[in-house]
Scaffold this motif. Sequence first.
Motif, short mmCIF file in Angstrom:
data_model
loop_
_atom_site.label_atom_id
_atom_site.label_comp_id
_atom_site.label_asym_id
_atom_site.label_seq_id
_atom_site.Cartn_x
_atom_site.Cartn_y
_atom_site.Cartn_z
N ASP A 381 0.93 5.73 12.80
CA ASP A 381 1.09 4.50 12.06
C ASP A 381 2.48 3.91 12.22
O ASP A 381 3.46 4.62 12.45
CB ASP A 381 0.84 4.77 10.56
CG ASP A 381 -0.63 5.02 10.26
OD1 ASP A 381 -1.48 4.58 11.05
OD2 ASP A 381 -0.92 5.67 9.23
N ARG A 382 2.55 2.59 12.09
CA ARG A 382 3.79 1.85 12.01
C ARG A 382 3.76 1.03 10.72
O ARG A 382 2.70 0.84 10.12
CB ARG A 382 3.99 0.95 13.24
CG ARG A 382 4.02 1.72 14.56
CD ARG A 382 5.23 2.61 14.66
NE ARG A 382 5.40 3.16 16.00
CZ ARG A 382 5.01 4.37 16.36
NH1 ARG A 382 4.41 5.16 15.49
NH2 ARG A 382 5.22 4.81 17.60
N TYR A 383 4.92 0.49 10.32
CA TYR A 383 5.02 -0.10 9.00
C TYR A 383 5.83 -1.39 9.02
O TYR A 383 6.76 -1.56 9.83
CB TYR A 383 5.70 0.87 8.04
CG TYR A 383 5.08 2.25 8.04
CD1 TYR A 383 3.99 2.55 7.22
CD2 TYR A 383 5.56 3.23 8.90
CE1 TYR A 383 3.40 3.80 7.26
CE2 TYR A 383 4.98 4.49 8.93
CZ TYR A 383 3.90 4.77 8.12
OH TYR A 383 3.32 6.01 8.15
N ALA A 384 5.48 -2.31 8.10
CA ALA A 384 6.27 -3.50 7.83
C ALA A 384 6.47 -3.55 6.32
O ALA A 384 5.48 -3.60 5.56
CB ALA A 384 5.58 -4.76 8.33
N TYR A 385 7.73 -3.52 5.89
CA TYR A 385 8.03 -3.41 4.47
C TYR A 385 8.44 -4.76 3.87
O TYR A 385 9.05 -5.60 4.55
CB TYR A 385 9.15 -2.40 4.24
CG TYR A 385 8.74 -0.99 4.61
CD1 TYR A 385 7.78 -0.31 3.87
CD2 TYR A 385 9.29 -0.34 5.71
CE1 TYR A 385 7.38 0.97 4.21
CE2 TYR A 385 8.90 0.95 6.06
CZ TYR A 385 7.95 1.60 5.30
OH TYR A 385 7.55 2.87 5.63
N ASN A 386 8.09 -4.94 2.59
CA ASN A 386 8.48 -6.11 1.80
C ASN A 386 7.99 -7.42 2.43
O ASN A 386 8.62 -8.47 2.27
CB ASN A 386 10.01 -6.16 1.63
CG ASN A 386 10.52 -5.04 0.74
OD1 ASN A 386 9.85 -4.62 -0.18
ND2 ASN A 386 11.70 -4.54 1.06
N VAL A 387 6.88 -7.35 3.13
CA VAL A 387 6.25 -8.54 3.68
C VAL A 387 5.08 -8.96 2.80
O VAL A 387 4.97 -10.11 2.40
CB VAL A 387 5.78 -8.29 5.13
CG1 VAL A 387 5.04 -9.51 5.67
CG2 VAL A 387 6.96 -7.93 6.02
N ALA A 388 4.19 -8.01 2.48
CA ALA A 388 3.07 -8.29 1.60
C ALA A 388 3.58 -8.70 0.22
O ALA A 388 4.47 -8.07 -0.34
CB ALA A 388 2.17 -7.06 1.49
#
Length: 841
Positions: A381-388
């Motif tokens: 997995d990879r992640y994108a934070y504080n976007v949603a």
Amino acid sequence: MDERGRAHEPLREEEAVDVEWSGNWVAERLGVELAGDGEIRELLGLALRRNPKRAHLLVSNILGKHVPQRPSVVHGAGFELGERVRDLLGEAEARRAVVLGYAETATGLGHAVADGLGVATYLHSTRRPVAGVAQAGGFEEAHSHATSHLLLPEDPDLLDATAEGSPLVLVDDEFSTGNTVLNTVRALHARYPRDRYVIVALVDMRSEADQGRLAEFAEEIGARVDLVVRARGTVRLPDGVLEKGRSLVAAHEADDTAGEPPAPRSAPARVTLDWPAGVPDGGRHGFTPVHRAALEAALPAMAGSIADALGDARRVLVLGFEELMYAPLRLATALEDATTADVRYSTTTRSPVLAVDDPGYAIRSRLVFPAHDDPADGAGDRYAYNVAGAGFDAVVAVVDSTADTPALHAPDGLLARLAGHTDQVLLAVVPSYVPSPTADGPASPDPDTVRSPASQRQEDAMLPEPLRGPDFSSYAADDVGWLLQDLSDTPLEAPTEEREEAIQSGGAHYAESLPVEYQPSPQYQELFKAALDTSAARIARAVGTVTETVLAERGPRPVLVSLARAGTPVGVLMRRWAQHRHGLDLPHYAVSIVRGRGIDANALRWLAAHHDPADVVFVDGWTGKGAITRELAAALEDFGGFNPEIAVLADPGGCVRTYGTREDFLIPSACLNSTVSGLISRTVLRADLVGPHDFHGAKFYRELAGTDVSGLFLDTVAARFDEVADAVDAEAKELLAADRAPTWEGWAAVERISEEYGIHDVNLVKPGVGETTRVLLRRVPWKILAKRGAGADLDHVRLLAEQRGVPVEEVGELPYTCVGLIHPKYTRGATGADGTAVTEK
């Protein structure tokens, strides 16, 4: 809505600074105190991760990795540090400086520092191997989620400091203990010595105990080392913080019930960038002032294309991709200048962090999606934070062309995840830079020294013939040919503690000496024989399975080339299986490969002169974390025709696709050293012993013939071939039809263990039964982690640990049967070299 399906207010910058510090949630619950100068809380927030050794995580508000920030703030932070470095060095030295940034977090920061210097060349480390590019160095970052760094400059002389006054500027986001940076400098200094280094970081978080190490280090290497940081602070931890942190993470994760991700609101669209020809996408292979000028000139037009595609969007996120931080950042700064929209910038990451929907917590939400690099260096997995939930009405995802893969566009891919939280998703693809020869072409060879391809082949064919038993090794002559030179009469052994200190301090490479050969006690010899009797059929089955897989996929007459010496008993057994079951007389050779130094190039030349390289199958005993697997792949980039895949008996690390089993069990050939490997030492590579036309060396311990069990091991396993033949046929057929892609689970586990136990060097973590045994036989072990409930496979490990006074700690969640931890007490090394004292700025 965030990825968990919960609604919350958009993240606002003032929440992190003016209204509530984004570390309050952690500080209040754990009693963690972040102390420092007046800016430290504006720069850093706190989050949590599952980690028994370190509960908290420092999260930067201005780095542009986890927290979306105005791009001008992100670039300006690095640029200002670069200006300070330029003032420190002076204009003349600044012009000769090379700036080195750390992947993945500091690639953009390092590039911005180089911009601030104005005339410096920039290079960042990478975790993406690139075919055809020679490796100029590499290092490990033990505390990172993904630890292996490669240095792949297009210009092979980029790091060369032979020109007087060529400082190296190393840039990382956080200077915590200093281990990573100092170990990097030590390794590079040994290869590219220079008089001056500058270490740059946004924050200096060293403890009082670590403050003095920099001065000692400068004295050790005999160079000036300066430190330039924006702010200083420290984290104060109360008693019991680790237990509280574990409980808090466990409770939050237990209460967190994830629903289905939101459906995409619209289909992502592409925006075409007129990226300037010849300009690299970043600093992976080097980025010069000429490249910088060309990019600056092209940025306004590219930002205009993005602005036109965005239309009326008012709150926009430009989202970069892992190491690709600088190109998206500069596109974002240009977009910020070109529009009145509220533009923010951040990037995706491979680091997993707990998300908590609270304004006093640094990671409010996270998007999860599969890796989409090609090849994905470490699947998962990879992640994108504080976007949603952050209120963006448009997101511009910027990736390089190598990462523009089907996984990016899949229903669970990054683009679909983004489309579930914003009305508009744009994809901007930057062409991946492919290094090529310089404009002037390669240097013309000296006609007096140039050799034709025919003469080169003739010279390669004239390399020494392989050594064979009984003159070299106790194996039969047709079992294996050793592409080594005999160093039996050379004193090479050193006391274990002395050798360990030299290795860890950087004063010597492990391949420059040999450990004193372990002499097993009568009790241990009996244990070996009992283990062999118990596991012989299991080993025979694995031998048969891997051999049948090789024969099916690599042709009917492969050339077996084992990696000496752990792979050699396996190569002999594979040869015997092919002979016993199929009447094949396969060639088998043993070659040396050395971590950090590569494979024996002369051995490869000999093989290419006598066999078709396409027929060569490299063989090893087992995988641990996969370091040798990566080493071989990198080393073979300069040799055409060889397949870098390794066939192994056991692959508990999930590092290869050709294996006999992925179980971590006792392989008796790992229980001993030379006395189960034909009486051959491990291989030696030392400049005064191995010349440019020599094979790597090894010793033949003839004096140990009385305790040699090499033949016993081979004969005992081979005697079970007929017994396991049917099972092998079924298992090989099943494997050939299965997805055997490497998972690299072992590497991820080693990263976690290294961090949890505060070792800070993955090379000191040796996973699996085989590697743990090696630690106990020839290193300075600190402790052994044993999987709770492990049985007879660990009897010999427990006996060796008892004999050496090493504690065995039972662990519930362990992907291996056991893991050996090498004692980290030697990491500082010896001092005494003359050098200038450290100056901190």
